[in-house]
Design a protein around this motif. Structure first.
Motif, PDB file in Angstrom:
ATOM      1  N   GLU A  22       3.212  18.494  25.991  1.00 45.47           N
ATOM      2  CA  GLU A  22       2.991  17.218  26.664  1.00 45.47           C
ATOM      3  C   GLU A  22       1.495  16.893  26.794  1.00 45.47           C
ATOM      4  OE1 GLU A  22       3.441  20.160  30.184  1.00 45.47           O
ATOM      5  OE2 GLU A  22       4.120  20.018  28.107  1.00 45.47           O
ATOM      6  N   GLU A  74      -5.371  15.575  27.638  1.00 54.98           N
ATOM      7  CA  GLU A  74      -4.727  14.419  28.254  1.00 54.98           C
ATOM      8  C   GLU A  74      -3.224  14.610  28.183  1.00 54.98           C
ATOM      9  OE1 GLU A  74      -6.015  10.023  27.799  1.00 54.98           O
ATOM     10  OE2 GLU A  74      -4.696  10.471  26.110  1.00 54.98           O
ATOM     11  N   ARG A  75      -2.567  14.306  29.285  1.00 50.49           N
ATOM     12  CA  ARG A  75      -1.104  14.368  29.289  1.00 50.49           C
ATOM     13  C   ARG A  75      -0.592  13.147  28.539  1.00 50.49           C
ATOM     14  NH1 ARG A  75       2.597  17.038  32.736  1.00 50.49           N
ATOM     15  NH2 ARG A  75       0.856  17.499  34.137  1.00 50.49           N
ATOM     16  N   LYS A  76       0.283  13.371  27.584  1.00 47.78           N
ATOM     17  CA  LYS A  76       0.848  12.292  26.792  1.00 47.78           C
ATOM     18  C   LYS A  76       1.759  11.421  27.667  1.00 47.78           C
ATOM     19  CE  LYS A  76       0.890  15.181  22.684  1.00 47.78           C
ATOM     20  NZ  LYS A  76       1.767  15.891  21.732  1.00 47.78           N
ATOM     21  N   GLN A  77       1.786  10.144  27.344  1.00 47.18           N
ATOM     22  CA  GLN A  77       2.660   9.223  28.072  1.00 47.18           C
ATOM     23  C   GLN A  77       4.116   9.585  27.788  1.00 47.18           C
ATOM     24  OE1 GLN A  77       1.623   6.855  30.216  1.00 47.18           O
ATOM     25  NE2 GLN A  77      -0.459   7.532  29.841  1.00 47.18           N
ATOM     26  N   ARG A  78       4.937   9.463  28.785  1.00 48.25           N
ATOM     27  CA  ARG A  78       6.364   9.789  28.616  1.00 48.25           C
ATOM     28  C   ARG A  78       7.140   8.550  28.279  1.00 48.25           C
ATOM     29  NH1 ARG A  78       7.613  14.500  32.861  1.00 48.25           N
ATOM     30  NH2 ARG A  78       5.551  15.399  32.815  1.00 48.25           N
TER      31      ARG A  78
END
Length: 78
Positions: A22, A74-78
């Motif tokens: 993620e 960076e946390r990926k968009q869900r």
């Protein structure tokens, strides 16, 4: 980190990313420059420290600093 050792820096990021899909790397220079804390000259100087993955490896030989490693995830968009 305050290190120039691959096993303390890039290897740790690679392990983390392998276990956490993620997250992804983003350009450290773009993240720092986007914060408004760097001058154009500072951004240009960091270009010499950029790795192929977009991280930064600062060393005394490159820019006269202590050894530092910067990776921005960076946390990926869900």
């Amino acid at each position: 980190t305050c290190s120039v050792f691959k096993e303390e820096n890039d290897d740790q990021i690679e392990t983390f990313l392998a276990e956490h899909d993620e997250f992804s790397r983003v350009s450290a220079i773009e993240a720092i420059a986007g914060s408004g804390v760097l001058t154009d000259e500072g951004t240009a100087a960091l270009k010499d420290c950029e790795t192929l993955e977009g991280d930064l490896q600062l060393t005394p030989a490159r820019i006269g600093s202590d050894g530092f490693y910067i990776s921005v995830l960076e946390r990926k968009q869900r």
